[in-house]
Design a protein around this motif. Structure first.
Motif, PDB file in Angstrom:
ATOM      1  N   TYR A  77       7.230  -7.189  -1.475  1.00 40.75           N
ATOM      2  CA  TYR A  77       6.283  -7.289  -2.689  1.00 40.75           C
ATOM      3  C   TYR A  77       5.980  -8.485  -3.501  1.00 40.75           C
ATOM      4  O   TYR A  77       4.505  -8.778  -3.299  1.00 40.75           O
ATOM      5  CB  TYR A  77       7.001  -6.067  -3.613  1.00 40.75           C
ATOM      6  N   ALA A  81       2.490  -8.571  -2.210  1.00 44.85           N
ATOM      7  CA  ALA A  81       1.393  -7.351  -2.626  1.00 44.85           C
ATOM      8  C   ALA A  81       1.317  -8.021  -4.798  1.00 44.85           C
ATOM      9  O   ALA A  81       1.301  -7.247  -5.297  1.00 44.85           O
ATOM     10  CB  ALA A  81       2.613  -6.033  -3.102  1.00 44.85           C
ATOM     11  N   ASN A  82       1.760  -9.046  -4.754  1.00 46.17           N
ATOM     12  CA  ASN A  82       1.929  -9.742  -6.078  1.00 46.17           C
ATOM     13  C   ASN A  82       0.592 -10.794  -6.459  1.00 46.17           C
ATOM     14  O   ASN A  82       0.758 -11.579  -5.740  1.00 46.17           O
ATOM     15  CB  ASN A  82       3.611 -10.490  -6.066  1.00 46.17           C
ATOM     16  N   LEU A 106       2.804  -2.051   0.940  1.00 48.20           N
ATOM     17  CA  LEU A 106       4.023  -2.167  -0.680  1.00 48.20           C
ATOM     18  C   LEU A 106       3.744  -1.679  -1.268  1.00 48.20           C
ATOM     19  O   LEU A 106       4.705  -0.944  -2.766  1.00 48.20           O
ATOM     20  CB  LEU A 106       4.531  -3.443  -0.378  1.00 48.20           C
ATOM     21  N   ARG A 107       2.874  -1.790  -2.289  1.00 53.93           N
ATOM     22  CA  ARG A 107       2.026  -0.658  -3.248  1.00 53.93           C
ATOM     23  C   ARG A 107       2.569   0.754  -3.596  1.00 53.93           C
ATOM     24  O   ARG A 107       2.598   0.818  -4.212  1.00 53.93           O
ATOM     25  CB  ARG A 107       0.595  -2.028  -3.839  1.00 53.93           C
ATOM     26  N   ASP A 110       5.863   1.364  -3.693  1.00 50.26           N
ATOM     27  CA  ASP A 110       6.293   0.882  -5.359  1.00 50.26           C
ATOM     28  C   ASP A 110       5.495   1.729  -6.373  1.00 50.26           C
ATOM     29  O   ASP A 110       6.567   2.696  -6.624  1.00 50.26           O
ATOM     30  CB  ASP A 110       5.041  -0.078  -5.906  1.00 50.26           C
ATOM     31  N   ILE A 117       9.695  -1.130  -7.222  1.00 44.67           N
ATOM     32  CA  ILE A 117       9.943  -2.440  -6.106  1.00 44.67           C
ATOM     33  C   ILE A 117       9.477  -3.584  -6.844  1.00 44.67           C
ATOM     34  O   ILE A 117       9.976  -4.699  -5.901  1.00 44.67           O
ATOM     35  CB  ILE A 117       8.985  -1.652  -4.764  1.00 44.67           C
ATOM     36  N   SER A 118       8.401  -4.014  -7.016  1.00 48.14           N
ATOM     37  CA  SER A 118       8.354  -5.050  -7.870  1.00 48.14           C
ATOM     38  C   SER A 118       8.979  -5.243  -9.015  1.00 48.14           C
ATOM     39  O   SER A 118       9.116  -6.765  -9.459  1.00 48.14           O
ATOM     40  CB  SER A 118       6.652  -4.091  -9.012  1.00 48.14           C
TER      41      SER A 118
END
Length: 229
Positions: A77, A81-82, A106-107, A110, A117-118
Motif C-alpha cells: 500500500y 496506493a499512498n 489495494l485501495r 483497504d 491496510i493503509s
C-alpha cells in the motif's frame, strides 16, 4: 462460533439469520467476513469435507502466512496506493499501468478492511520492526487525521517484537498440527477465524477474547495426560 461448535448440530438457516442480524447491528465488514467464512467452513464440515482441513500445509502454516500477508499488504500500500510519501523503489520500476491496477486493488482491499491496510502501512513506515518491540508511538505526528493500529497481528509484531512473533508462530504451527492429528475440526475452524479476525482487530493479544491460548493449553494437557497414562 459457540452456537456452531457441535458440527452435527450446525444449523445453516439459523446461522445465516444470526449473521445478517449481527452485521446490521455491528456494521462491521470484519464480522461479516469472519462469521461468513465460519458458516461456510462448518457447512463444509457437515458435508463431510473434513479432509480439506487436515490434508493441506496451508492450514498448518496459516498463522505465519497471515502475519507475512499483513506486512506485505502494508508495504505494498505504501509503495503503490499512498500519495503522500515516496516509499521504496517499487513504484519507480513498475510500469505505470500496473501501478494504477495495484493502487486500485489495494485501495479496494483497504476499504473492505476499513482502512486497516493503509494504517498498517503507515505504522510500518514510521515505526518499523525490532527484536523486542515497543515500536509504536502515538505521540509521533504521522500527518494523518486519524491514526491507530487495530490489526492484532501487526500489534504483535511491532509492540511485542520479532522474537515473540516468531515464538507465537512456532506455537501456532504446533497447535495446528495437534488439532489436525486429533481431528479437532471445529477447533481448527475456530483457529482459522480468530487469526483472520486478528488481521483486522486487536483481539489476538487479548487473553479475554482470544481463546486460542486456552485451546493450546488444553491440547498440551491432554497430550501429556495420555503420555502419562
Amino acid at each position: 462460533m459457540i452456537i456452531s461448535y457441535k458440527i452435527n448440530r450446525f444449523n445453516l438457516k439459523c446461522s445465516l439469520v444470526l449473521l445478517i442480524i449481527g452485521y446490521f447491528i455491528s456494521k462491521s465488514g470484519a464480522f461479516l467476513m469472519c462469521c461468513g467464512l465460519a458458516i461456510l467452513l462448518f457447512y463444509l464440515l457437515k458435508l463431510k469435507f473434513r479432509y480439506l482441513l487436515c490434508s493441506t500445509r496451508f492450514v498448518e502454516y496459516y498463522f505465519p502466512f497471515m502475519m507475512l500477508l499483513t506486512v506485505l499488504l502494508g508495504l505494498a500500500y505504501m509503495s503503490y496506493a499512498n500519495d503522500f510519501i515516496n516509499f521504496g523503489v517499487l513504484r519507480s520500476i513498475t510500469p505505470k499501468f500496473l501501478c494504477n491496477i495495484f493502487a486500485f486493488i489495494l485501495r479496494l482491499v483497504d476499504k473492505v478492511f476499513t482502512g486497516r491496510i493503509s494504517l498498517g502501512g503507515f505504522s510500518l513506515y514510521y515505526f518499523g520492526i525490532s527484536l523486542f518491540g515497543g515500536n509504536i508511538d502515538y505521540s509521533v505526528n504521522t500527518g494523518l487525521k486519524y491514526f491507530v493500529v487495530d490489526s492484532g497481528l501487526l500489534l504483535l509484531l511491532q509492540d511485542w517484537g520479532l522474537i515473540i512473533t516468531i515464538l507465537m508462530s512456532v506455537i501456532f504451527i504446533m497447535l495446528m498440527r495437534m488439532l489436525m492429528k486429533n481431528k479437532e475440526y471445529a477447533l481448527i475452524v475456530y483457529m482459522l477465524i480468530i487469526i483472520l479476525w486478528s488481521f483486522n482487530e486487536d483481539i489476538f493479544i487479548s487473553v479475554g477474547s482470544n481463546f486460542a491460548f486456552y485451546i493450546f493449553g488444553h491440547e498440551l494437557r491432554r497430550r501429556h495426560i495420555k503420555a502419562y497414562e
